[in-house]
Design a protein around this motif. Structure first.
Motif, PDB file in Angstrom:
ATOM      1  N   LYS A 243     -48.062 -48.379  -5.163  1.00  0.00           N
ATOM      2  CA  LYS A 243     -49.287 -49.053  -4.742  1.00  0.00           C
ATOM      3  C   LYS A 243     -50.253 -48.100  -4.037  1.00  0.00           C
ATOM      4  O   LYS A 243     -51.380 -48.484  -3.730  1.00  0.00           O
ATOM      5  CB  LYS A 243     -48.959 -50.231  -3.827  1.00  0.00           C
ATOM      6  N   MET A 244     -49.820 -46.865  -3.788  1.00  0.00           N
ATOM      7  CA  MET A 244     -50.669 -45.905  -3.066  1.00  0.00           C
ATOM      8  C   MET A 244     -50.861 -44.628  -3.871  1.00  0.00           C
ATOM      9  O   MET A 244     -50.884 -43.542  -3.335  1.00  0.00           O
ATOM     10  CB  MET A 244     -50.097 -45.613  -1.685  1.00  0.00           C
ATOM     11  N   THR A 245     -50.994 -44.792  -5.175  1.00  0.00           N
ATOM     12  CA  THR A 245     -51.240 -43.733  -6.158  1.00  0.00           C
ATOM     13  C   THR A 245     -50.051 -42.804  -6.344  1.00  0.00           C
ATOM     14  O   THR A 245     -50.173 -41.747  -6.959  1.00  0.00           O
ATOM     15  CB  THR A 245     -52.508 -42.884  -5.853  1.00  0.00           C
ATOM     16  N   GLY A 246     -48.875 -43.190  -5.851  1.00  0.00           N
ATOM     17  CA  GLY A 246     -47.667 -42.400  -6.032  1.00  0.00           C
ATOM     18  C   GLY A 246     -46.852 -42.887  -7.216  1.00  0.00           C
ATOM     19  O   GLY A 246     -47.202 -43.867  -7.885  1.00  0.00           O
ATOM     20  N   PRO A 247     -45.732 -42.223  -7.496  1.00  0.00           N
ATOM     21  CA  PRO A 247     -44.892 -42.589  -8.640  1.00  0.00           C
ATOM     22  C   PRO A 247     -44.203 -43.937  -8.462  1.00  0.00           C
ATOM     23  O   PRO A 247     -44.041 -44.434  -7.353  1.00  0.00           O
ATOM     24  CB  PRO A 247     -43.857 -41.449  -8.693  1.00  0.00           C
ATOM     25  N   ASN A 248     -43.758 -44.488  -9.577  1.00  0.00           N
ATOM     26  CA  ASN A 248     -42.989 -45.728  -9.558  1.00  0.00           C
ATOM     27  C   ASN A 248     -41.547 -45.466  -9.136  1.00  0.00           C
ATOM     28  O   ASN A 248     -41.079 -44.335  -9.099  1.00  0.00           O
ATOM     29  CB  ASN A 248     -42.979 -46.369 -10.946  1.00  0.00           C
ATOM     30  N   GLY A 249     -40.838 -46.558  -8.824  1.00  0.00           N
ATOM     31  CA  GLY A 249     -39.406 -46.475  -8.564  1.00  0.00           C
ATOM     32  C   GLY A 249     -39.029 -45.911  -7.217  1.00  0.00           C
ATOM     33  O   GLY A 249     -37.888 -45.489  -7.017  1.00  0.00           O
ATOM     34  N   LEU A 250     -39.961 -45.918  -6.280  1.00  0.00           N
ATOM     35  CA  LEU A 250     -39.688 -45.360  -4.954  1.00  0.00           C
ATOM     36  C   LEU A 250     -40.297 -46.252  -3.880  1.00  0.00           C
ATOM     37  O   LEU A 250     -41.461 -46.650  -3.959  1.00  0.00           O
ATOM     38  CB  LEU A 250     -40.276 -43.950  -4.830  1.00  0.00           C
ATOM     39  N   GLY A 251     -39.494 -46.566  -2.873  1.00  0.00           N
ATOM     40  CA  GLY A 251     -39.975 -47.274  -1.700  1.00  0.00           C
ATOM     41  C   GLY A 251     -39.541 -46.527  -0.461  1.00  0.00           C
ATOM     42  O   GLY A 251     -38.688 -45.634  -0.517  1.00  0.00           O
ATOM     43  N   VAL A 252     -40.128 -46.875   0.646  1.00  0.00           N
ATOM     44  CA  VAL A 252     -39.809 -46.226   1.917  1.00  0.00           C
ATOM     45  C   VAL A 252     -39.404 -47.286   2.930  1.00  0.00           C
ATOM     46  O   VAL A 252     -40.104 -48.291   3.106  1.00  0.00           O
ATOM     47  CB  VAL A 252     -41.000 -45.413   2.459  1.00  0.00           C
ATOM     48  N   LEU A 253     -38.268 -47.061   3.562  1.00  0.00           N
ATOM     49  CA  LEU A 253     -37.830 -47.885   4.682  1.00  0.00           C
ATOM     50  C   LEU A 253     -38.084 -47.112   5.961  1.00  0.00           C
ATOM     51  O   LEU A 253     -37.586 -46.002   6.126  1.00  0.00           O
ATOM     52  CB  LEU A 253     -36.350 -48.219   4.578  1.00  0.00           C
ATOM     53  N   PRO A 287     -31.450 -40.721   8.587  1.00  0.00           N
ATOM     54  CA  PRO A 287     -31.634 -41.669   7.481  1.00  0.00           C
ATOM     55  C   PRO A 287     -30.670 -41.453   6.313  1.00  0.00           C
ATOM     56  O   PRO A 287     -30.671 -42.237   5.374  1.00  0.00           O
ATOM     57  CB  PRO A 287     -33.075 -41.384   7.046  1.00  0.00           C
ATOM     58  N   THR A 288     -29.839 -40.385   6.383  1.00  0.00           N
ATOM     59  CA  THR A 288     -28.993 -40.038   5.240  1.00  0.00           C
ATOM     60  C   THR A 288     -28.051 -41.164   4.856  1.00  0.00           C
ATOM     61  O   THR A 288     -27.755 -41.368   3.683  1.00  0.00           O
ATOM     62  CB  THR A 288     -28.184 -38.763   5.553  1.00  0.00           C
ATOM     63  N   ARG A 289     -27.598 -41.945   5.828  1.00  0.00           N
ATOM     64  CA  ARG A 289     -26.649 -43.018   5.514  1.00  0.00           C
ATOM     65  C   ARG A 289     -27.250 -44.092   4.613  1.00  0.00           C
ATOM     66  O   ARG A 289     -26.523 -44.896   4.024  1.00  0.00           O
ATOM     67  CB  ARG A 289     -26.107 -43.654   6.789  1.00  0.00           C
ATOM     68  N   PHE A 290     -28.582 -44.100   4.502  1.00  0.00           N
ATOM     69  CA  PHE A 290     -29.246 -45.092   3.651  1.00  0.00           C
ATOM     70  C   PHE A 290     -29.688 -44.501   2.313  1.00  0.00           C
ATOM     71  O   PHE A 290     -30.447 -45.134   1.581  1.00  0.00           O
ATOM     72  CB  PHE A 290     -30.454 -45.686   4.386  1.00  0.00           C
ATOM     73  N   GLU A 291     -29.227 -43.301   2.004  1.00  0.00           N
ATOM     74  CA  GLU A 291     -29.653 -42.623   0.787  1.00  0.00           C
ATOM     75  C   GLU A 291     -28.443 -42.251  -0.070  1.00  0.00           C
ATOM     76  O   GLU A 291     -28.177 -41.077  -0.358  1.00  0.00           O
ATOM     77  CB  GLU A 291     -30.492 -41.395   1.138  1.00  0.00           C
ATOM     78  N   ALA A 292     -27.705 -43.258  -0.486  1.00  0.00           N
ATOM     79  CA  ALA A 292     -26.513 -43.046  -1.306  1.00  0.00           C
ATOM     80  C   ALA A 292     -26.906 -42.613  -2.714  1.00  0.00           C
ATOM     81  O   ALA A 292     -27.885 -43.103  -3.283  1.00  0.00           O
ATOM     82  CB  ALA A 292     -25.682 -44.328  -1.379  1.00  0.00           C
ATOM     83  N   GLY A 293     -26.133 -41.680  -3.270  1.00  0.00           N
ATOM     84  CA  GLY A 293     -26.325 -41.279  -4.662  1.00  0.00           C
ATOM     85  C   GLY A 293     -27.456 -40.292  -4.853  1.00  0.00           C
ATOM     86  O   GLY A 293     -28.048 -39.764  -3.907  1.00  0.00           O
ATOM     87  N   THR A 294     -27.762 -40.031  -6.113  1.00  0.00           N
ATOM     88  CA  THR A 294     -28.824 -39.083  -6.471  1.00  0.00           C
ATOM     89  C   THR A 294     -30.184 -39.677  -6.133  1.00  0.00           C
ATOM     90  O   THR A 294     -30.492 -40.816  -6.506  1.00  0.00           O
ATOM     91  CB  THR A 294     -28.750 -38.754  -7.972  1.00  0.00           C
ATOM     92  N   GLN A 295     -30.971 -38.914  -5.445  1.00  0.00           N
ATOM     93  CA  GLN A 295     -32.264 -39.404  -4.982  1.00  0.00           C
ATOM     94  C   GLN A 295     -33.379 -39.190  -6.015  1.00  0.00           C
ATOM     95  O   GLN A 295     -33.274 -38.356  -6.909  1.00  0.00           O
ATOM     96  CB  GLN A 295     -32.632 -38.726  -3.668  1.00  0.00           C
ATOM     97  N   ALA A 296     -34.465 -39.951  -5.838  1.00  0.00           N
ATOM     98  CA  ALA A 296     -35.626 -39.859  -6.725  1.00  0.00           C
ATOM     99  C   ALA A 296     -36.504 -38.696  -6.269  1.00  0.00           C
ATOM    100  O   ALA A 296     -37.630 -38.879  -5.786  1.00  0.00           O
ATOM    101  CB  ALA A 296     -36.406 -41.163  -6.694  1.00  0.00           C
ATOM    102  N   VAL A 297     -35.993 -37.489  -6.444  1.00  0.00           N
ATOM    103  CA  VAL A 297     -36.643 -36.306  -5.863  1.00  0.00           C
ATOM    104  C   VAL A 297     -38.060 -36.097  -6.392  1.00  0.00           C
ATOM    105  O   VAL A 297     -38.998 -35.922  -5.587  1.00  0.00           O
ATOM    106  CB  VAL A 297     -35.769 -35.053  -6.082  1.00  0.00           C
ATOM    107  N   PRO A 298     -38.305 -36.093  -7.709  1.00  0.00           N
ATOM    108  CA  PRO A 298     -39.683 -35.880  -8.167  1.00  0.00           C
ATOM    109  C   PRO A 298     -40.646 -36.947  -7.654  1.00  0.00           C
ATOM    110  O   PRO A 298     -41.808 -36.646  -7.348  1.00  0.00           O
ATOM    111  CB  PRO A 298     -39.553 -35.946  -9.694  1.00  0.00           C
ATOM    112  N   GLN A 299     -40.153 -38.184  -7.545  1.00  0.00           N
ATOM    113  CA  GLN A 299     -41.006 -39.258  -7.042  1.00  0.00           C
ATOM    114  C   GLN A 299     -41.361 -39.050  -5.573  1.00  0.00           C
ATOM    115  O   GLN A 299     -42.492 -39.317  -5.146  1.00  0.00           O
ATOM    116  CB  GLN A 299     -40.315 -40.618  -7.236  1.00  0.00           C
ATOM    117  N   VAL A 300     -40.402 -38.579  -4.780  1.00  0.00           N
ATOM    118  CA  VAL A 300     -40.676 -38.285  -3.374  1.00  0.00           C
ATOM    119  C   VAL A 300     -41.722 -37.182  -3.260  1.00  0.00           C
ATOM    120  O   VAL A 300     -42.666 -37.274  -2.459  1.00  0.00           O
ATOM    121  CB  VAL A 300     -39.378 -37.893  -2.643  1.00  0.00           C
ATOM    122  N   ILE A 301     -41.573 -36.138  -4.080  1.00  0.00           N
ATOM    123  CA  ILE A 301     -42.553 -35.046  -4.086  1.00  0.00           C
ATOM    124  C   ILE A 301     -43.931 -35.587  -4.471  1.00  0.00           C
ATOM    125  O   ILE A 301     -44.956 -35.220  -3.882  1.00  0.00           O
ATOM    126  CB  ILE A 301     -42.123 -33.948  -5.089  1.00  0.00           C
ATOM    127  N   GLY A 302     -43.956 -36.483  -5.465  1.00  0.00           N
ATOM    128  CA  GLY A 302     -45.223 -37.065  -5.897  1.00  0.00           C
ATOM    129  C   GLY A 302     -45.853 -37.944  -4.837  1.00  0.00           C
ATOM    130  O   GLY A 302     -47.075 -37.949  -4.663  1.00  0.00           O
TER     131      GLY A 302
END
Length: 428
Positions: A243-253, A287-302
């Motif tokens: 919703k803020m011109t970034g990639p899909n499939g990523l949210g922030v807590l 925050p690592t305990r809330f980031e299980a598994g492979t992360q959406a790295v390119p989306q975070v960079i975007g």
């Protein structure tokens, strides 16, 4: 450099950064007024994500080779950038699959704490019979259904601040619902139907007075106005990248440091663990305990690139531009025969969106009619069925703007809507 004011000329200039906004649909120049659903991507975001994938892509925090080191550095630099953008510290934000996922992480974590998970540290989050969860009748389903499930899981009572005949509510309405038994107050910063801007500071003060935590749905605020979670004082917040011109499939807590420490993880697996035996597991600190598994790295960079781009435009300028467009839409749409705008009138500040009802024409038909003119809007209940039910309608049509929206776009919308009722024979 950011601009202090977004004029129509400036909006048209910024539009050139978004290739899709130059497209035509049905032979008409695209007028995109569905930013409330998803924003488009600028070349700045697309180029950064592509560059990362072409030159530094690797699993983060998992390898000792050069690509792993470079990708991890980019990943954590992006966390710093995004944290600064929202007025938080880097260790207070965790990547999620979306804002809906982030809100579920909170409710599932509270449910786990209520079952005894997390030990003594999680006691402040525990709920049970006699406790109350307060939301509003205007919430998006993503900030309603998870709380319904949490109430069922814990025996707590779900209550809500009622919406008025305009679909909005006030701090006095909230005070009438909140009691000493209230343990959670969850609400949207900005309504995705009425554009109402919630009195966050007053709600936080109210929550503090009864010892309740606050959970903020910031999906419609972070992209559109300056937000400082530390200054707002909320305990948790969620927003989405797309919703803020970034990639899909990523949210922030977002969670205040002490609250994240109290919250048990909702999902478990690799990367978020500390020590694993066949009998038990201990988890990493937030925050690592809330980031299980492979992360959406390119989306975070975007998303970090999107934050830098928005900072360049100027968040205060974006908010001012959208509020002006919101008022303009309310004023001009309300002047059309047979069109009713949901929410307060143009004198009350709102975000840059307007949901409306066309007498005698279903919102899906309105949306398809506008689409034939090249105008993209949203038709339906906007994931807010209870609010529409409160207003006595099944659906509405929503036009939502951004910093690339011009007065000409609003002119096109209003002009096309002037023909809708005649086309469907609803003006007879």
């Amino acid at each position: 450099m950011s601009s202090s004011v977004i004029t129509d000329a400036r909006a048209r200039e910024l539009r050139r950064d978004f290739p899709i906004l130059a497209e035509q649909v049905h032979g008409e120049q695209l007028v995109y007024l569905d930013f409330g659903a998803t924003a488009q991507r600028s070349t700045a975001v697309l180029d950064v994500e592509r560059d990362f994938l072409e030159h530094r892509n690797a699993a983060v925090h998992r390898g000792a080779h050069e690509l792993a080191a470079l990708s991890t550095s980019d990943f954590e630099d992006a966390r710093d950038t995004i944290a600064r953008f929202i007025g938080a510290d880097a260790d207070e934000i965790a990547w999620q699959a979306g804002a809906t996922d982030a809100l579920n992480t909170v409710t599932l974590g509270i449910a786990a704490a209520s079952r005894g998970r997390g030990g003594d540290e999680s006691v402040p989050l525990r709920l049970g019979p006699g406790d109350e969860i307060v939301i509003t009748e205007a919430e998006h389903h993503a900030n309603l259904v998870p709380w319904q499930e949490l109430a069922l899981a814990t025996g707590a009572t779900l209550k809500w601040v009622p919406a008025n005949d305009r679909g909005t509510w006030s701090i006095d309405d909230a005070r009438a619902v909140v009691t000493e038994a209230t343990k959670v107050i969850a609400f949207a910063h900005v309504s995705n139907v009425t554009g109402m801007i919630a009195p966050v500071e007053q709600l936080v003060e109210l929550a503090t007075s009864v010892g309740a935590i606050t959970v903020l749905d910031a999906c419609q605020s972070v992209p559109h106005r300056p937000v400082d979670f530390h200054a707002l004082g909320v305990d948790f917040a969620a927003f989405s990248s797309h919703k803020m011109t970034g990639p899909n499939g990523l949210g922030v807590l977002y969670g205040r440091r002490e609250r994240l420490a109290q919250l048990p993880p909702a999902r478990t697996g690799g990367s978020m663990i500390e020590i694993v035996t066949m009998e038990s597991t201990t988890f990493m600190d937030p925050p690592t305990r809330f980031e299980a598994g492979t992360q959406a790295v390119p989306q975070v960079i975007g998303l970090a690139a999107a934050c830098r781009y928005l900072e360049g435009v100027g968040m205060a300028a974006i908010a001012e531009h959208e509020e002006a467009l919101g008022a303009l839409m309310v004023e001009r749409l309300s002047a059309l025969d047979g069109v009713t705008v949901i929410g307060d009138d143009a004198s009350v500040p709102r975000s840059g969106l307007a949901a409306f009802i066309v007498d005698g024409v279903h919102s899906h038909d309105v949306s398809q009619f506008l689409d034939a003119r090249g105008i993209a809007v949203r038709g339906g209940h906007h994931c807010a069925q209870p609010l529409h039910r409160r207003l006595g309608v099944t659906a509405s049509t929503r036009a939502s703007s951004y910093f690339t929206t011009t007065d000409d776009d609003i002119d096109a919308l209003v002009s096309a809507l002037g023909d809708v009722r005649a086309y469907f024979g609803a003006d007879r």
